[in-house]
Design an enzyme around this catalytic site. Structure first.
Site, PDB file in Angstrom:
ATOM      1  N   TYR A  29       2.712  -7.577  17.537  1.00  0.00           N
ATOM      2  CA  TYR A  29       1.962  -6.701  16.683  1.00  0.00           C
ATOM      3  C   TYR A  29       0.737  -6.077  16.886  1.00  0.00           C
ATOM      4  O   TYR A  29       0.609  -4.649  16.672  1.00  0.00           O
ATOM      5  CB  TYR A  29       1.465  -7.606  15.385  1.00  0.00           C
TER       6      TYR A  29
ATOM      7  N   ILE B 116       0.909  -1.043  -0.029  1.00  0.00           N
ATOM      8  CA  ILE B 116       0.065   0.017   0.062  1.00  0.00           C
ATOM      9  C   ILE B 116       0.902   1.156  -0.122  1.00  0.00           C
ATOM     10  O   ILE B 116       0.471   2.198  -0.395  1.00  0.00           O
ATOM     11  CB  ILE B 116      -0.992   0.082   1.138  1.00  0.00           C
TER      12      ILE B 116
END
Length: 349
Positions: A233, A84
């Site tokens: 994460y 992205i």
């Protein structure tokens, strides 16, 4: 029935003989079950193929409809060599911005820049080396950037790592919190003066839906006591949301806004450290966003005119998105800000 002598009791007992063909029936049942499973998978596959266009339309999510021009603007995007980040760089360059692609791997960055120029010869894209896992690299990048670039209107903190084995950055930070949060925290602090001087300016922080499952473990921020790559994460993505909230509070009145985004579940190489997730993403790719689709919310927050004064919010699919309760805690945001400054050895009030 047959008679069998029980030697201990001295009596005869009746023993039922296994009917002939019993094993054969069990085999037939197993084969039938296997055929049913195969047939079920076949039906599911057929349905996916038949409804793929509708599934893709739903999975694609929101699209940035803004036609805003970025002529004369300067944008900096971390991790812009793939996924992205690359798609965001492409779109901002097409809109007229001068785009600096900050990448750890310069060769891959140049390949990405070349592909953008090949598709759009007028695109102004540059590649600069930046390793967010090394504070010396971050400081060197910022020093050179500030000496060569006179303005900065858009900063997109896009780079990140996901579910990697337990490793530490050059400075001894756990990799997820070190790269995804602390690296961008330091970079933003070094460039905030230029952003203010270039106002109106925007900061876009790429977070994730995973922040919902994260908690800031102040007693063990670097997961030295115990480590789970998924939870590490999630903690780093929650840190992104909290950073956005506190940064927006500190920047109030400066005409510099900061918002976080959830790009969606994107089929990219971010899952490269998890074999299971790579397989899962490959099998169910029809249900996932492409990098271009995943970049839409970042682009939206960077360019949409209606967001010129919106700050401290979270977006997904080009619309306001839910933030978990732990992501709305002002106390946690302040504590994390102070802890980050202490870890990096900086002051940022």
């Amino acid at each position: 029935m047959t008679d069998v002598v029980d030697k201990n009791a001295g009596t005869k007992v009746k023993q039922r003989r296994r009917p002939a063909g019993g094993d054969g029936k069990a085999l037939i049942r197993a084969v039938m079950l296997l055929l049913l499973i195969v047939a079920g998978l076949g039906v599911v596959t057929l349905l996916v193929i038949l409804f793929a266009p509708h599934i893709r339309k739903y999975a694609a999510g929101g699209v940035c409809s803004s036609t805003a021009s970025l002529d004369g603007k300067v944008a900096l995007i971390t991790g812009a060599n793939t996924g992205i980040g690359k798609e965001t760089a492409l779109e901002l360059a097409v809109r007229g911005a001068r785009v600096i692609m900050a990448c750890r791997n310069v060769d891959k960055g140049e390949e990405a820049a070349d592909s953008i120029r090949a598709a759009h010869p007028e695109a102004q894209v540059e590649v600069r080396e930046l390793d967010l896992a090394d504070t010396c690299s971050i400081r060197a990048f910022a020093q050179k950037f500030l000496g060569e670039v006179n303005s900065l209107h858009i900063l997109i903190n896009n780079a990140g790592v996901m579910m990697c084995p337990y490793t530490k950055t050059i400075d001894g930070f756990e990799m997820h919190i070190g790269v995804n949060h602390l690296g961008h925290f330091l970079l933003t602090s070094l460039l905030i003066g230029l952003l203010k001087r270039s106002a109106p300016a925007r900061i876009v922080v790429v977070s994730s839906l995973a922040h919902n499952f994260g908690w800031i473990r102040f007693h063990d921020l670097h997961s030295q006591g115990s480590y789970n790559s998924g939870l590490a994460y999630c903690q780093s993505k929650l840190a992104n949301v909290l950073f956005t909230r506190e940064c927006a509070r500190k920047l109030k009145g400066t005409d510099v806004t900061v918002n976080s985004v959830h790009p969606g579940t994107v089929n990219s190489d971010l899952t490269r450290h998890s074999t299971l997730m790579t397989i899962f993403f490959t099998v169910f790719s029809t249900f996932l966003k492409t990098p271009r689709e995943g970049a839409q919310t970042s682009i939206y927050c960077a360019v949409a005119d209606e967001l010129h004064s919106i700050s401290g919010k979270h977006f997904s699919d080009c619309a306001p998105a839910f933030v978990a309760p732990q992501g709305r805690s002002e106390d946690t945001a302040r504590r994390l800000w102070a802890a980050s400054c202490e870890l990096l050895g900086i002051e940022w009030d």
